[in-house]
Design an enzyme around this catalytic site. Sequence first.
Site, PDB file in Angstrom:
ATOM      1  N   ALA A   1      -4.783   7.324  -4.246  1.00 55.40           N
ATOM      2  CA  ALA A   1      -3.402   6.917  -4.511  1.00 55.40           C
ATOM      3  C   ALA A   1      -3.450   5.422  -4.832  1.00 55.40           C
ATOM      4  O   ALA A   1      -3.297   4.573  -3.949  1.00 55.40           O
ATOM      5  CB  ALA A   1      -2.524   7.199  -3.306  1.00 55.40           C
TER       6      ALA A   1
ATOM      7  N   SER B   1       0.842  -1.199   0.000  1.00 54.58           N
ATOM      8  CA  SER B   1       0.000   0.000   0.000  1.00 54.58           C
ATOM      9  C   SER B   1       0.876   1.247   0.000  1.00 54.58           C
ATOM     10  O   SER B   1       2.055   1.164  -0.368  1.00 54.58           O
ATOM     11  CB  SER B   1      -0.944  -0.040   1.205  1.00 54.58           C
ATOM     12  OG  SER B   1      -1.957   0.922   1.074  1.00 54.58           O
ATOM     13  N   ASN B   2       0.339   2.389   0.374  1.00 52.83           N
ATOM     14  CA  ASN B   2       1.113   3.637   0.397  1.00 52.83           C
ATOM     15  C   ASN B   2       0.610   4.543   1.508  1.00 52.83           C
ATOM     16  O   ASN B   2      -0.345   4.203   2.211  1.00 52.83           O
ATOM     17  CB  ASN B   2       1.025   4.313  -0.978  1.00 52.83           C
ATOM     18  CG  ASN B   2      -0.408   4.618  -1.345  1.00 52.83           C
ATOM     19  OD1 ASN B   2      -1.070   5.415  -0.699  1.00 52.83           O
ATOM     20  ND2 ASN B   2      -0.919   3.950  -2.377  1.00 52.83           N
ATOM     21  N   ARG B   3       1.205   5.707   1.645  1.00 56.20           N
ATOM     22  CA  ARG B   3       0.941   6.592   2.785  1.00 56.20           C
ATOM     23  C   ARG B   3      -0.282   7.490   2.637  1.00 56.20           C
ATOM     24  O   ARG B   3      -0.477   8.387   3.462  1.00 56.20           O
ATOM     25  CB  ARG B   3       2.154   7.499   3.017  1.00 56.20           C
ATOM     26  CG  ARG B   3       3.372   6.782   3.491  1.00 56.20           C
ATOM     27  CD  ARG B   3       4.468   7.808   3.791  1.00 56.20           C
ATOM     28  NE  ARG B   3       5.743   7.155   4.027  1.00 56.20           N
ATOM     29  CZ  ARG B   3       6.083   6.603   5.187  1.00 56.20           C
ATOM     30  NH1 ARG B   3       5.236   6.643   6.207  1.00 56.20           N
ATOM     31  NH2 ARG B   3       7.245   6.019   5.329  1.00 56.20           N
TER      32      ARG B   3
END
Length: 224
Positions: free
Chosen positions: A100, A33-35
């Site tokens: 995102a 995943s991402n921030r």
Amino acid sequence: LEAVFATGALAGLQVLVTAGPTREPLDPVRYLSNRSSGKMGYAVARAAREAGARVTLVTGPTALAVPEGVEAVRVETAQEMLEAVMARVGTADVFVAAAAVADYRAASVETHKIKKQAEHLSLALERNPDILATVAALPGGPFTVGFAAETQDLERHARTKLMKKGLDLIAANDVSNGQGFDVDENALTLLWPGGGTTLERQPKERLARQLVTVIAQRMGEANS
Ligand code: CTP
Ligand code: CA
């Protein structure tokens, strides 16, 4: 209450927004995943609602409350997000891709937890579909707005994305030095074919209202 919304800049329009990160499973207990916190997308959904639109928010996992009057559809993976968007985009006048989306997913998801073995482990990944580009390519599709997160050459990369994906508007943000992601304030460079403007650093809620105003203006230009 609908009367309150009848006069806004997006009164009577349907707006579809993606927000948050996606989660791409590796095995039953792990994911890529991402921030992304989802703050910008949720703020856009709220601002569009305040501007009189009927708003659907297709959201990856976030810790945020769904804005009042906004319909939320919860998804995890990019593939699920694409399906949720395609099922609803037919009636949308505006599509804002603030999510995102993970660019890659595991080429195969393990059925069982991956065990620790050798010193090194490589993951085979494959490309996810580009949700924004898919929507922008629809004949007679909505007014499409993308975001561009860049760590260098902000305007050049964002303008390339605008043209390549065939968008109506792109909101570029500088994510170098921890800016933009998982913070309450941001600055945006808005670009459209043949023009642009900058929105100075300010809380995402205010930034979203200004973005909605520019979207309404640009849609007006396109129709005049
Ligand atoms: N986006 C999308 N689906 C994807 C990837 C991105 O809808 N699979 C959307 C994002 O929501 C954003 C825009 O495309 O509105 C640009 O995302 P960004 O990550 O900045 O650009 P990419 O096209 O993915 O290119 P790169 O990551 O290589 O810079
Ligand atoms: Ca990307």
